[in-house]
Design a protein around this motif. Sequence first.
Motif, PDB file in Angstrom:
ATOM      1  N   ASP A 123       1.055  -4.297   8.747  1.00 42.63           N
ATOM      2  CA  ASP A 123       0.899  -2.992   9.751  1.00 42.63           C
ATOM      3  C   ASP A 123      -0.224  -1.774   9.529  1.00 42.63           C
ATOM      4  N   ASN A 125       0.091   1.193  10.083  1.00 43.42           N
ATOM      5  CA  ASN A 125       0.399   2.303  10.107  1.00 43.42           C
ATOM      6  C   ASN A 125       1.795   2.601   9.323  1.00 43.42           C
ATOM      7  N   ALA A 130      -0.798   0.589   5.086  1.00 44.07           N
ATOM      8  CA  ALA A 130      -0.931   2.006   5.356  1.00 44.07           C
ATOM      9  C   ALA A 130      -2.669   2.911   4.692  1.00 44.07           C
ATOM     10  N   GLN A 134      -7.770  -2.949   7.605  1.00 41.22           N
ATOM     11  CA  GLN A 134      -7.674  -3.553   8.682  1.00 41.22           C
ATOM     12  C   GLN A 134      -7.389  -5.053   8.435  1.00 41.22           C
TER      13      GLN A 134
END
Length: 284
Positions: A123, A125, A130, A134
């Motif tokens: 993820d 985030n 983080a 991506q």
Amino acid sequence: MRTQRPSGWYAVPAYGFFALFAVLPMVLVVYLSFTSWQGLGTPVPNGTVNWSRLLDDGEAHAAVGRTVLLMVVSWLVQTPIAMLIGVWAAGPQRSRAVLSSIFFLPLLLSTAAIALLWQALLDPNFGIAAGGTQFLGDPDIAIYTVVFVISWQYIPFHTLMYQGAARAIPASLYEAATIDGASRVGKFLHITLPQLRYTLVTSSVLMLVGSLTTFDTVLILTGGGPGTATRILPLHMYITGFSGFEMGYASTIAVVLVVLGTALSVAVMRWSGFRAMSSQQEGS
């Protein structure tokens, strides 16, 4: 002295099971591929409309390309790692048994659990990535991220196959090679690798066909995204049938998957000479 052969009747339950849960569903899918059906009501025959549509479906063609990419990269990643770890784990040291037990833990987890685990870990985030890359959101690397997750799950399974095969290699072959002054690399290339030939074929068939039909990992991880970057053919079939309610056309894609999987298995068997299997006890 006559050898008493087992009666063919013993195979009847197996044949019945196979016919009921494999042949019959396949016949029904082939029939549905020549119909128009939304999942409710009675299928309406439409001839070869679905097959003609498949030939002109650009998204299906792109999905085939992504599926082939997934298969090839998965094989290239999983095969050498599984083989090397399997050969290493076949050693007698106690530490190897402990580490192997830890390494094989992914085999105890379901595909859904593994996909959800890595979805959380990646993820952007809150996960380990983080604020960085991506991994699941970049169209250029999302498919390779999926390959990584699939490999993480299934390398232990293929490692077990190689481990069992490596332990079955006669120690006398290595002893003779040691007397001849062979190095560790030489023993691996001229003894271990030839002895693992048929295990490699079996593992490759399972790996390639498994990659061809994988779908749940991709569905949970990316849903085919970002965009259509990871929309492989099985997922395209699922979305077409269960989201677009075009069961007839989805059945056409399913038939293509079965044909491709069968052809791939037969091709690997023929190319490798697996059907003419003979003893490998002499090494090479």
